[in-house]
Design an enzyme around this catalytic site. Structure first.
Site, PDB file in Angstrom:
ATOM      1  N   CYS A  33       0.843  -1.192   0.000  1.00  0.00           N
ATOM      2  CA  CYS A  33       0.000   0.000   0.000  1.00  0.00           C
ATOM      3  C   CYS A  33       0.886   1.253   0.000  1.00  0.00           C
ATOM      4  CB  CYS A  33      -0.917   0.005   1.217  1.00  0.00           C
ATOM      5  SG  CYS A  33      -0.040  -0.300   2.757  1.00  0.00           S
ATOM      6  N   CYS A  38       3.412   1.723   2.745  1.00  0.00           N
ATOM      7  CA  CYS A  38       4.574   0.827   2.695  1.00  0.00           C
ATOM      8  C   CYS A  38       5.628   1.406   1.756  1.00  0.00           C
ATOM      9  CB  CYS A  38       4.173  -0.553   2.208  1.00  0.00           C
ATOM     10  SG  CYS A  38       2.623  -1.124   2.885  1.00  0.00           S
TER      11      CYS A  38
END
Lengths: 318, 76
Positions: free
Chosen positions: B10, B13
């Site tokens: 995501c 991250c």
């Protein structure tokens, strides 16, 4: 308190765009600017304070707390913790594995997973500002109840075999809970505000924009007839339409408010909102990694039916 | 040194991985940055909220994007 936003909206609408303050367009633009700025401001403040509270409940701590409760108390606790534990659908798999691996019963795990997306800070802020505290509180309580009931039903059905086998073979490393001091919590809350607001502001604008269009142009007579209190099928239809729709509460709430002003019943509107947030295709695809299709079907059915129940109850009593 | 970034890919991250790269460059040390995107492996590391960062196999910060400064402290 919101005078500042009123003034800002005046300034932009009448001075900057030069719109007529008596005209319909000027009115809509004013309403739109006032609502979006007010909601984004309130969201930022509320997310900040809620994040401070949330910093006391990391998922690791929730897991520890939950492993000491069983039966009804466990479901109630799981559902309540679902409200305060920070959660995003991308973490649902590690949370699921973490819970099951530490011996928390499947049904209690689901009580948590059901409530968590339905009741979140963003939804509550929108509900309290747009609908007021009464409907906001009703939504909060029904979200918690749906989680408790849904989890209990899944527990009774004994679906343990419907979890992917590998989940039971995992033994996770014991992880420590980070010690936070006040400045850490404030940093965390600030980062949350930045992250959430930068993610949702566009939905606020789209939602309020669509809401404004509905306010202005949707046929009230038609909606009241098909989605009003007197149509018994409206709640079911709202939930069925709402399940595949992937939307967050932010985008949905202004639309629902506009629909209600056109005669859509409260219970029908609440069910629609819950269905869009609790059940969505992307969330199912993520959960499919840990549970088998049969349990996904049971999950959707149980939650769908409970939400329909909530809808009927409110249409009946309000 | 081995820096591990845990997360299913995501936006957060990606941001965390960027911060880790910056921290390594600023600290001027040799480090290998590894991304773990498999949910099973993430769960096995005892992580329940992503993104998370680990140094030499030990998870240090979970559930938020650690800043460049924080990571520099971790790897110092």
């Amino acid at each position: 308190m919101f005078l500042l936003f009123e003034k800002l909206a005046d300034l932009i609408t009448y001075n900057f765009f030069g719109l007529d303050s008596a005209g319909r367009l000027g009115d809509s633009v004013h309403f739109f600017i006032y609502d979006t700025t007010k909601i984004i401001f309130l969201l930022s403040i509320m997310i900040f304070f809620i994040s401070i509270i949330r910093s006391y409940f990391p998922p690791e701590k929730t897991k520890k707390l939950l492993s000491s409760y069983r039966k009804i108390t466990g479901h109630v606790m799981a559902s309540l913790l679902g409200v305060v534990t920070p959660f995003c659908s991308c973490s649902s798999v590690p949370i699921f594995i973490g819970f099951v691996e530490s011996g928390i019963p499947l049904g209690i795990t689901f009580s948590f997973l059901i409530t968590s997306p339905i009741v979140n800070e963003v939804a509550l802020v929108m509900l309290y500002t747009i609908f007021g505290w009464k409907i906001g509180t009703i939504y909060l309580i029904s979200g918690i109840v749906v989680g408790i009931v849904g989890g209990i039903v899944i527990e009774i059905l004994g679906m343990e075999k419907q979890v992917e086998e590998y989940v039971y073979q995992i033994s996770a490393e014991e992880s420590e809970i980070e010690k936070l001091n006040w400045s850490d919590r404030i940093d965390f809350a600030r980062a949350e505000v930045k992250e959430i607001v930068s993610r949702v502001w566009k939905y606020v604008i789209i939602g309020i924009g669509l809401g404004a269009v509905i306010h202005g142009y949707a046929p009230a007579k038609l909606l009241a007839e098909y989605a009003g209190v007197n149509n018994p099928l409206s709640v079911i239809a709202a939930v069925i339409v709402g399940i595949p729709l992937y939307s967050n509460a932010v985008g949905t709430i202004p639309i629902v408010e506009a629909l209600m002003s056109k005669g859509v019943a409260l219970g029908t509107a609440l069910s629609f909102m819950m269905a869009t947030t609790a059940l969505s295709l992307p969330a199912m695809i993520i959960l499919r990694r840990v549970i088998k299709p049969k349990l996904i079907a049971v999950f959707v059915t149980v939650v769908g039916v409970s939400i329909i129940g909530v809808g009927y109850m409110f249409n009946l009593i309000i | 040194m081995k820096i591990t970034i845990y997360g299913p890919g995501c936006k957060n991250c990606v941001n965390l991985a960027d911060n880790a790269r910056k921290a390594v460059a600023e600290a001027g040390i040799e480090a290998e940055i590894i991304k773990v995107e498999d949910m099973k492996e993430i769960a096995m590391a005892g992580i329940m909220s992503t993104p998370a960062i680990g140094i030499n196999g030990k998870v240090k910060i979970k559930g938020r994007v650690a800043s460049v400064e924080e990571i520099k402290e971790l790897i110092a």
